[in-house]
Motif scaffolding. Structure first.
Motif, PDB file in Angstrom:
ATOM      1  N   ALA A 146       0.827  -1.205   0.000  1.00  0.00           N
ATOM      2  CA  ALA A 146       0.000   0.000   0.000  1.00  0.00           C
ATOM      3  C   ALA A 146       0.866   1.261   0.000  1.00  0.00           C
ATOM      4  CB  ALA A 146      -0.940   0.002   1.202  1.00  0.00           C
ATOM      5  N   SER A 161       1.474  -2.690  -7.825  1.00  0.00           N
ATOM      6  CA  SER A 161       0.197  -3.199  -8.298  1.00  0.00           C
ATOM      7  C   SER A 161       0.439  -4.272  -9.345  1.00  0.00           C
ATOM      8  CB  SER A 161      -0.644  -2.081  -8.900  1.00  0.00           C
ATOM      9  OG  SER A 161      -0.010  -1.561 -10.043  1.00  0.00           O
ATOM     10  N   TRP A 172      -5.235   0.006  -6.126  1.00  0.00           N
ATOM     11  CA  TRP A 172      -4.522  -1.101  -5.493  1.00  0.00           C
ATOM     12  C   TRP A 172      -3.982  -0.689  -4.131  1.00  0.00           C
ATOM     13  CZ3 TRP A 172      -4.946  -5.974  -6.666  1.00  0.00           C
ATOM     14  CH2 TRP A 172      -5.362  -6.318  -7.950  1.00  0.00           C
ATOM     15  N   GLN A 173      -3.537   0.560  -4.021  1.00  0.00           N
ATOM     16  CA  GLN A 173      -3.040   1.030  -2.729  1.00  0.00           C
ATOM     17  C   GLN A 173      -4.161   1.028  -1.693  1.00  0.00           C
ATOM     18  OE1 GLN A 173      -1.107   4.662  -4.458  1.00  0.00           O
ATOM     19  NE2 GLN A 173       0.442   4.159  -2.914  1.00  0.00           N
ATOM     20  N   ASP A 217      -4.951  -2.647  -0.834  1.00  0.00           N
ATOM     21  CA  ASP A 217      -3.904  -3.203   0.019  1.00  0.00           C
ATOM     22  C   ASP A 217      -3.952  -2.602   1.423  1.00  0.00           C
ATOM     23  OD1 ASP A 217      -2.733  -5.124  -1.634  1.00  0.00           O
ATOM     24  OD2 ASP A 217      -1.501  -3.619  -2.654  1.00  0.00           O
ATOM     25  N   GLY A 218      -4.299  -1.337   1.541  1.00  0.00           N
ATOM     26  CA  GLY A 218      -4.454  -0.716   2.860  1.00  0.00           C
ATOM     27  C   GLY A 218      -5.580  -1.359   3.654  1.00  0.00           C
TER      28      GLY A 218
END
Length: 129
Positions: free
Chosen positions: A21, A26, A108-109, A112-113
């Motif tokens: 993240a 990604s 994606w960040q 993922d977070g």
């Protein structure tokens, strides 16, 4: 041992997701080539039938849960099959619908977070009892 091992495992996944993240890594498409149907079908079959989770979840987990329902175990099993078909169908269509969103690194960040927060929370819940 299983409790602490599970907590460490989940914490490790949470940390890995947090790193992704922050870094913004990604999934990237390598190029615009399309994959043929045969490799896709073979990969899907391999991921299905060579995956040990298939057998653990289906035979052990689902079988032991169904056995607890006595004569209704077949209804339980049938319901699990229907739920599985609906879930994976929705997952496939959802993936297709969200494809344009997840072409962006920021999406994606964020994902993922969220994964990092959930995994760390589960690890803490497991560790703290």
């Amino acid at each position: 041992v299983l409790r602490w091992g599970g907590a460490a495992f989940l914490l490790g996944y949470g940390v890995r997701a947090a790193v992704r993240a922050v870094r913004g890594s990604s999934l990237q498409e390598s190029d615009d080539r399309t994959t043929g149907a045969v490799p896709v079908v073979l990969t899907a079959l391999a991921l299905t039938w060579l995956n040990p989770h298939v057998y653990l979840d289906t035979v052990l987990l689902l079988g032991s849960m169904a056995a607890g329902h006595g004569a209704a175990r077949w209804w339980f099993g049938g319901g699990a099959i229907v739920a599985s078909v609906l879930w994976f169908t929705a997952l496939g269509f959802g993936a297709r619908a969200l494809g344009p969103v997840f072409r962006r690194r920021r999406a994606w960040q964020v994902l993922d977070g969220v994964i990092a927060v959930v995994m760390v929370a589960l690890a803490l819940q497991l560790a703290l009892g």
